[in-house]
Design a protein around this motif. Structure first.
Motif, PDB file in Angstrom:
ATOM      1  N   SER A 609       0.814  -1.214   0.000  1.00 53.79           N
ATOM      2  CA  SER A 609       0.000   0.000   0.000  1.00 53.79           C
ATOM      3  C   SER A 609       0.846   1.262   0.000  1.00 53.79           C
ATOM      4  N   ASN A 610       1.820   1.303   0.887  1.00 56.60           N
ATOM      5  CA  ASN A 610       2.529   2.557   1.133  1.00 56.60           C
ATOM      6  C   ASN A 610       3.776   2.757   0.280  1.00 56.60           C
ATOM      7  N   TRP A 611       4.104   1.753  -0.522  1.00 65.19           N
ATOM      8  CA  TRP A 611       5.198   1.949  -1.466  1.00 65.19           C
ATOM      9  C   TRP A 611       4.732   1.677  -2.900  1.00 65.19           C
ATOM     10  N   TYR A 612       4.328   0.430  -3.185  1.00 65.06           N
ATOM     11  CA  TYR A 612       3.987   0.111  -4.572  1.00 65.06           C
ATOM     12  C   TYR A 612       2.795   0.926  -5.077  1.00 65.06           C
ATOM     13  N   VAL A 613       1.683   0.890  -4.356  1.00 66.63           N
ATOM     14  CA  VAL A 613       0.485   1.604  -4.834  1.00 66.63           C
ATOM     15  C   VAL A 613       0.739   3.101  -4.858  1.00 66.63           C
ATOM     16  N   ARG A 614       1.354   3.622  -3.849  1.00 68.54           N
ATOM     17  CA  ARG A 614       1.609   5.067  -3.814  1.00 68.54           C
ATOM     18  C   ARG A 614       2.544   5.499  -4.945  1.00 68.54           C
ATOM     19  N   ARG A 615       3.556   4.683  -5.227  1.00 68.70           N
ATOM     20  CA  ARG A 615       4.488   5.019  -6.294  1.00 68.70           C
ATOM     21  C   ARG A 615       3.883   4.805  -7.684  1.00 68.70           C
ATOM     22  N   PHE A 620      -2.167   3.876 -12.458  1.00 68.79           N
ATOM     23  CA  PHE A 620      -3.539   3.384 -12.304  1.00 68.79           C
ATOM     24  C   PHE A 620      -4.543   4.393 -12.852  1.00 68.79           C
ATOM     25  N   TRP A 621      -4.282   5.691 -12.628  1.00 68.58           N
ATOM     26  CA  TRP A 621      -5.167   6.709 -13.202  1.00 68.58           C
ATOM     27  C   TRP A 621      -5.234   6.564 -14.720  1.00 68.58           C
ATOM     28  N   GLN A 622      -4.098   6.176 -15.290  1.00 64.08           N
ATOM     29  CA  GLN A 622      -4.011   6.068 -16.739  1.00 64.08           C
ATOM     30  C   GLN A 622      -4.457   4.712 -17.271  1.00 64.08           C
ATOM     31  N   GLY A 623      -4.900   3.830 -16.362  1.00 70.12           N
ATOM     32  CA  GLY A 623      -5.374   2.511 -16.783  1.00 70.12           C
ATOM     33  C   GLY A 623      -4.260   1.603 -17.282  1.00 70.12           C
ATOM     34  N   ASP A 624      -3.051   1.749 -16.727  1.00 72.08           N
ATOM     35  CA  ASP A 624      -1.892   0.965 -17.150  1.00 72.08           C
ATOM     36  C   ASP A 624      -2.136  -0.522 -16.891  1.00 72.08           C
ATOM     37  N   LYS A 625      -2.125  -1.319 -17.970  1.00 70.56           N
ATOM     38  CA  LYS A 625      -2.457  -2.745 -17.838  1.00 70.56           C
ATOM     39  C   LYS A 625      -1.416  -3.507 -17.025  1.00 70.56           C
ATOM     40  N   ALA A 626      -0.160  -3.117 -17.139  1.00 68.10           N
ATOM     41  CA  ALA A 626       0.879  -3.804 -16.366  1.00 68.10           C
ATOM     42  C   ALA A 626       0.666  -3.607 -14.873  1.00 68.10           C
ATOM     43  N   ALA A 627       0.343  -2.381 -14.476  1.00 71.68           N
ATOM     44  CA  ALA A 627       0.107  -2.090 -13.061  1.00 71.68           C
ATOM     45  C   ALA A 627      -1.138  -2.822 -12.558  1.00 71.68           C
ATOM     46  N   LEU A 628      -2.227  -2.763 -13.334  1.00 74.13           N
ATOM     47  CA  LEU A 628      -3.473  -3.423 -12.929  1.00 74.13           C
ATOM     48  C   LEU A 628      -3.282  -4.937 -12.827  1.00 74.13           C
ATOM     49  N   ARG A 629      -2.576  -5.531 -13.810  1.00 72.20           N
ATOM     50  CA  ARG A 629      -2.379  -6.979 -13.780  1.00 72.20           C
ATOM     51  C   ARG A 629      -1.470  -7.383 -12.618  1.00 72.20           C
ATOM     52  N   THR A 630      -0.430  -6.591 -12.360  1.00 72.84           N
ATOM     53  CA  THR A 630       0.483  -6.904 -11.257  1.00 72.84           C
ATOM     54  C   THR A 630      -0.244  -6.865  -9.923  1.00 72.84           C
ATOM     55  N   LEU A 631      -0.993  -5.804  -9.668  1.00 74.60           N
ATOM     56  CA  LEU A 631      -1.690  -5.692  -8.388  1.00 74.60           C
ATOM     57  C   LEU A 631      -2.765  -6.769  -8.259  1.00 74.60           C
ATOM     58  N   HIS A 632      -3.407  -7.124  -9.366  1.00 73.10           N
ATOM     59  CA  HIS A 632      -4.400  -8.201  -9.325  1.00 73.10           C
ATOM     60  C   HIS A 632      -3.737  -9.515  -8.905  1.00 73.10           C
ATOM     61  N   GLU A 633      -2.634  -9.862  -9.533  1.00 71.37           N
ATOM     62  CA  GLU A 633      -1.949 -11.111  -9.206  1.00 71.37           C
ATOM     63  C   GLU A 633      -1.490 -11.132  -7.749  1.00 71.37           C
ATOM     64  N   VAL A 634      -0.986  -9.996  -7.314  1.00 72.26           N
ATOM     65  CA  VAL A 634      -0.488  -9.913  -5.937  1.00 72.26           C
ATOM     66  C   VAL A 634      -1.627 -10.049  -4.936  1.00 72.26           C
ATOM     67  N   LEU A 635      -2.714  -9.318  -5.154  1.00 70.18           N
ATOM     68  CA  LEU A 635      -3.840  -9.383  -4.222  1.00 70.18           C
ATOM     69  C   LEU A 635      -4.480 -10.766  -4.210  1.00 70.18           C
ATOM     70  N   GLU A 636      -4.551 -11.433  -5.356  1.00 69.77           N
ATOM     71  CA  GLU A 636      -5.118 -12.780  -5.391  1.00 69.77           C
ATOM     72  C   GLU A 636      -4.274 -13.736  -4.549  1.00 69.77           C
ATOM     73  N   THR A 637      -2.949 -13.642  -4.670  1.00 62.61           N
ATOM     74  CA  THR A 637      -2.073 -14.526  -3.894  1.00 62.61           C
ATOM     75  C   THR A 637      -2.093 -14.181  -2.418  1.00 62.61           C
ATOM     76  N   VAL A 638      -2.017 -12.890  -2.092  1.00 62.78           N
ATOM     77  CA  VAL A 638      -2.058 -12.473  -0.688  1.00 62.78           C
ATOM     78  C   VAL A 638      -3.369 -12.888  -0.037  1.00 62.78           C
ATOM     79  N   THR A 639      -4.447 -12.819  -0.784  1.00 67.06           N
ATOM     80  CA  THR A 639      -5.754 -13.238  -0.266  1.00 67.06           C
ATOM     81  C   THR A 639      -5.731 -14.711   0.120  1.00 67.06           C
TER      82      THR A 639
END
Length: 931
Positions: A609-615, A620-639
């Protein structure tokens, strides 16, 4: 056809309400049953439920063990095992009977017999199921998956039959024996206590300590002297059978001029006091053997032989007189010694603790209350030498707090001593962090002598193998003030209200990972709320952030998304950390270490939250697919990794952001497979570099804060001196420049030592440990060295100085480097790293700072206007400050891009725009509307 997308995830979450919705989902979809059905046929992983007694209401402490009984079966199920989970109810034992006796107003077994044994048993059976509904409610509310519908009850015939079967196996092995021995006995409960029960009930009491004359009737001192015997249990003198002397101790005859007493030589002064002298006559205990004496009381009949001196090795000269009164009905050592001499066992005390009615003086009197009358009688008959109060620890019944007596009676015993070596071997096989043995059990530390010991002893007796392989032994849960929870103190936390206030997940996380689970811990609303704030809400907010921008961009995972190797360095770093996290959490849970697993997960969520998402926010505002896919994969595994500890919030996240966009996804996170770490995807060098980047950012922020220059004001450059900085690639440089709001980075070495004045001095505390008396010589060498060169060498790892012709290596913590920035610079250094900020603000930089101030104001206005984060806007602005006008014109493109403005212009706005926003500090007024 509409593309699949996440569900809408609210930024604010009511955790207890979320959990009740998840409970409904589990119940309606039968998710627990499906997890058992889905895993049928897989290798079994077995745990035994230590059953609670439901004759009392559950407390917050019941949550603790149940958390561990749920975490590891969930984890093992996800790991590919079949984990049957059968609940149970403990329906027997004296605590149940005592509770019913209290309820009925009974004072002992006669009341039970008058009431009717069958009727009393029925009342007990009813009491042990009285609060099963409350326990079931607690079990369900906290998310503990266990089969309550087919629970075993220890009072059911098939369970009782299994106990008799086990006893038969023990009997067939010759380990069941009937013996007449002295054991702790509770006269109130009418039952013996085992050694481990005895240890639970010691209380400090004051008893009479009496020294009593036993006149000798045979031997060389017959009619001339008396044995002086010490005891703290005068009531046992009624059944005195012998006096024990150590065979090798020397006993002396002492006199005060009027009488002669026999005591152990080392205890003359302590036992007799002043005014007594030895006569010169001495005897060993062996020489005194079989001297007869007059017993202190003749209140009960005694068969011969009795009342003579016996020898016993256990007699000591630590206290008393060295002569020990023997009453074999009330002492284990006494019984052993008297048996060896063929002496009788006379017991005038009934099982209820009172003397037989026909015993003169004390008939019908409770044994502990008889001391006063007996002591007074001894005094009147001239047999009492002295009487002192004696404070000591005395065993009491842990159930009813009645004073225990050691009581000789025939009983059946299991000869566990015969298998002592096997028990020790099996215990050493157990890790203390087929359906038999169980892979896992867990209870609080008070079950060390109960559930843990019993399972191991019975298992080894019957099957020659312990009943379990792994134990999590838990410390007690204390109130927030550090005291034990009790109604009297008013510090009890009721379990259901606690979970309905903070959420069961928060309570579970605290129990599993909030400090060391095997130590006593304090729990209160503050500690639970900290879990919510630091971990659960941070995780939830990250999910809500991902869902918001994925829905705004109409994004869902697809094969068209960039592969990991093609993504920016920040994404590659995060995925590397994710695989490392997966590996480490898996290892921690395999080792039953929930505290470590929790620390790893909490730290990762914070970094996420405080490093990756903030940086990555702009991506994300620009709809960057790499960022969205990375955070999706990470959140799915962390979940998945968090699911065993926090089953509710992870279930909701799974339903909101995995199931809707993943064809064939498991219906529940608890039906998913545990993630596998790809060790080849872990990049230790990248991880090391990112640690350096974040460290430099932290130093840069610190020195900017000291300089007084606000964060939004861009600066021209930052100069860096740190080991590894030169190896950082351009993408990582960009992370530093953007975080510190500087236009560029350079190595401090490029400008030499011109920015700071450097001094070096010895850290005496660190150096003293290594150099001792030579520390002053080393300190002088450090002071004489080139401080700037020394500082540079220490940044690289080690430095050295010459001390009396010897080269001495120095570590960074052994030298204190002070760097004072010169005018126009702000410098921060720590542990070999330095960040220097050029504080000169040119007109261009000042304009850039004004533009950033304008961006902040417009973003706040967007938020206050109720616009969605992805909404594009049109904006009109005016200003009376020429500098602001110049800044907004110069940086119009940057500002428009940052605030998502497709129409950004100077001038008055028409009525289609909203209300004006004005900032007097910037002399700026603007109006905006949705584009």
């Amino acid at each position: 056809m509409t593309a699949p997308t996440y569900r809408q995830v609210p930024a604010q979450v009511d955790l207890p309400a979320l959990e009740h919705a998840v409970l409904d989902f589990w119940r309606e979809q039968k998710i627990f049953a499906k997890s058992l059905e889905q895993s049928e046929g897989r290798p079994e992983w077995v745990f035994y439920e230590g059953p609670p007694t439901a004759n009392g209401m559950p407390g917050a402490h019941h949550i603790e063990a149940r958390v561990f009984k749920d975490v590891f079966p969930r984890f093992r199920t996800m790991r590919g095992y079949h984990v049957a989970r059968k609940a149970g109810w403990d329906c027997h034992g004296l605590p149940v009977e005592l509770a019913v006796e209290k309820e009925l107003g009974f004072s002992g077994k006669p009341d039970i017999e008058a009431y009717g044994i069958a009727e009393f048993n029925a009342k007990c059976r009813e009491s042990v199921t009285r609060h099963t509904d409350a326990f079931a409610e607690l079990t369900t509310r906290m998310g503990y998956w266990v089969d309550l519908d087919d629970a075993y009850r220890t009072m059911d015939p098939d369970y009782v039959q299994s106990v008799w079967w086990s006893l038969k196996q023990i009997f067939d092995k010759g380990l069941l024996t009937q013996d007449y021995r002295v054991a702790p006995w509770c006269p109130r409960c009418g039952t013996g206590l085992s050694d481990h029960e005895l240890a639970q009930g010691y209380e400090t009491v004051v008893d009479p300590s009496v020294y009593v004359r036993f006149p000798l009737t045979s031997g060389p001192l017959a009619g001339q002297a008396a044995l002086l015997v010490w005891t703290t249990t005068p009531w046992t003198l009624v059944s005195n059978t012998a006096v024990a002397a150590h065979p090798e101790v020397t006993y002396v005859v002492a006199t005060d001029g009027e009488e002669k007493l026999v005591v152990a030589e080392p205890l003359v002064g302590k036992a007799l006091g002043e005014g007594w002298e030895t006569t010169g006559q001495t005897f060993t205990g062996a020489e005194m053997e079989r001297w007869t004496y007059q017993r202190p009381f003749e209140l009960v009949e005694f068969p011969a032989p009795a009342h003579f001196v016996v020898n016993a090795e256990y007699v000591t000269t630590d206290d008393g007189t060295g002569l020990v009164h023997q009453s074999p009905a009330f002492g284990e050592d006494d019984l052993k010694v008297c048996r060896s001499y063929g002496l009788p066992v006379v017991n005038p005390v009934r099982p209820d603790g009172t003397f037989e009615e026909d015993v003169p003086l004390v008939g019908g009197v409770f044994f502990k209350k008889a001391d006063e009358q007996l002591t007074e009688d001894l005094n009147q008959r001239g047999l009492l030498f002295k009487h002192l109060p004696y404070e000591h620890s005395y065993p009491h019944c842990w159930r009813c707090h009645t004073a225990l007596l050691y009581y000789a009676q025939p009983s059946w015993y299991i000869r566990t001593t015969a298998i002592k070596d096997r028990l020790i071997q099996e215990n050493e096989k157990t890790n203390c962090r087929s359906r038999y043995p169980a892979q896992f059990i867990s209870e609080a530390i008070d079950q060390t002598r109960g559930w843990f010991y019993t399972l191991m002893a019975v298992g080894t007796l019957v099957f020659d193998q312990s009943s379990y392989e792994n134990v999590v032994c838990l410390g007690h849960i204390l109130a927030e003030d550090g005291r034990k929870m009790s109604k009297h103190l008013g510090n009890i936390l009721q379990p259901i209200p606690l979970m309905d206030q903070h959420g069961a997940d928060a309570v579970r996380w605290f129990m599993a990972a909030g400090g060391s689970p095997w130590a006593a811990r304090r729990v209160g609303h503050g500690t639970i709320q900290e879990v919510v704030r630091k971990t659960l809400l941070t995780y939830w907010n990250t999910v809500a952030f991902q869902a918001l921008y994925a829905r705004t961009s109409n994004w869902a995972p697809s094969a068209a998304d960039p592969a990991p190797a093609e993504r920016p360095v920040l994404d590659r770093w995060l995925l590397s950390e994710l695989h490392a996290l997966t590996d480490q959490v898996t290892q921690a849970l395999e080792a039953y270490d929930t505290q470590r697993a929790g620390k790893l997960l909490s730290a990762f969520v914070d970094d996420l939250s405080n490093w990756y998402v903030r940086r990555s926010r702009r991506r994300f505002w620009q709809g960057d697919k790499a960022a969205l896919r990375t955070l999706h994969e990470v959140l799915e595994t962390v979940t998945k990794l968090m699911a065993p500890i926090t089953p509710f919030i992870t279930e909701q996240v799974w339903q909101d952001m995995v199931v809707p966009v993943t064809p064939g996804a498991p219906e529940s996170v608890h039906l998913a497979t545990w993630p596998q770490a790809d060790l080849s995807s872990i990049d230790p060098e990248l991880s090391k570099q990112m640690v350096l980047v974040r460290r430099l950012v932290e130093l840069g922020r610190a020195t900017r804060a000291e300089s007084g220059v606000k964060t939004r004001q861009p600066l021209s450059r930052a100069l860096i001196a740190a080991s590894g900085f030169e190896a950082l690639d351009r993408e990582l440089h960009a992370q530093i420049t953007e975080e510190l709001n500087v236009e560029g980075l350079a190595s401090l070495s490029e400008v030499g030592g011109s920015l700071v004045d450097t001094t070096a001095k010895a850290n005496f505390r660190a150096l003293g440990k290594r150099f001792g008396k030579r520390v002053q010589d080393v300190a002088k060498a450090i002071a004489a060295a080139d401080a700037a060169a020394l500082s540079l060498a220490l940044r690289e790892g080690t430095a050295s100085v010459e001390v009396d012709g010897e080269t001495v290596a120095l570590a960074p913590d052994e030298v204190i480097i002070t760097e004072t920035p010169r005018e126009g610079w702000s410098v921060a250094s720590d542990s070999g790293a330095t960040v220097a900020l050029d504080l000169e603000i040119t007109e261009e930089l000042r304009q850039a700072g004004l533009a950033r101030d304008a961006i902040r104001l417009i973003q706040e206005a967007r938020k206050n206007s109720g616009l969605d984060v992805a909404d594009r806007i049109a904006l009109r602005w005016t200003s009376t400050d020429p500098a602001v006008v110049a800044a907004l014109i110069e940086h119009a493109g940057l500002i428009a891009d940052e605030v998502l403005s497709t129409d950004f212009g100077q001038g008055e706005a028409d009525d289609s725009f909203g209300e004006p926003f004005t900032d007097e500090g910037l002399s700026l007024t603007f109006r905006l509307r949705k584009a």
